[in-house]
Design a protein around this motif. Structure first.
Motif: not given
Length: 245
Positions: A205-212
């Motif tokens: 879920h790196w893409a979601e964390y990077l958005e955060v």
């Protein structure tokens, strides 16, 4: 999946980091839903017990082994960051759409190098940091970005770590892989930089964390945020806080 699909466990807040002799914050940043700031002076055993209680309360259906591994891995990361001189440390706790527990750790370290004329050029500091990161790890993603606060260097890389087995009550160390993003933000009011580092084992879920994390970096400011504008809720599913450096 988008970041809106995950469920944060805490409500919004802000944090600040003090680097001036007068003890006034040099910069502020907002912690979004799901982040909880740690007291860096707290006793490690008390902190782990509190984390266990929180995970048991919020994820009663999760297997004990998963909850134990989650708490121990988070505590090891936190101890490592504190030993490195962290001024701020917080943990992100999320429930993914499949019900799985997911965790990440954010820390901020203030770096105060020997001051020279070149250290007054904030873009130059960020550029030199990016070059140094690229030389240290050719496989990393390195670049320069412009935040509302000013120029910053950014680096994304994977790391293989070994958690001491003693934390688990084992003789052998435990291998684990993490992904981290670092932002070197040259300070406005004094020489030096704030190094923001976010890491997680949940690479899926790196893409979601990077958005955060991108949202946190966009919130970095020399001005204290208006906390009344943050939608703070007492509900365990709301989320966010304030940080200062």
């Amino acid at each position: 999946m988008t970041v809106d699909d995950v469920v944060p466990i805490t409500a919004p807040a802000s944090a600040s980091i003090e680097v001036l002799a007068a003890g006034q914050p040099d910069l502020w940043f907002e912690l979004p839903p799901g982040f909880t700031e740690f007291d860096l002076g707290e006793d490690p055993e008390e902190r782990m017990l509190r984390m266990v209680d929180a995970v048991d309360r919020l994820f009663a259906e999760v297997a004990s082994e998963q909850k134990f591994g989650f708490v121990v891995a988070g505590e090891y990361a936190l101890r490592t960051l504190i030993a490195a001189g962290a001024e701020h440390a917080s943990s992100c706790l999320l429930r993914m759409p499949d019900g799985r527990l997911s965790q990440g750790t954010l820390c901020v370290i203030v770096e105060n190098p020997v001051v020279g004329p070149e250290d007054q050029d904030r873009r130059g500091v960020a550029t030199r940091t990016a070059i140094q990161w690229r030389e240290q790890d050719p496989d990393a993603e390195v670049g320069l970005i412009m935040l509302p606060y000013g120029p910053a260097a950014v680096c994304i890389r994977d790391q293989d770590l070994r958690i001491p087995g003693g934390i688990f009550g084992l003789n052998d160390s435990i291998p684990t892989s993490t992904r981290q993003v670092q932002f070197c933000v040259p300070l406005r009011t004094s020489p030096g930089s704030a190094l923001f580092t976010f890491m997680t084992e949940d690479v899926e879920h790196w893409a979601e964390y990077l958005e955060v994390v991108s949202g946190i970096m966009k919130s970095v400011s020399a001005d204290e945020p208006d906390m009344e504008s943050l939608q703070v809720s007492d509900s365990p599913d709301a989320g966010g806080t304030e940080g200062q450096i």
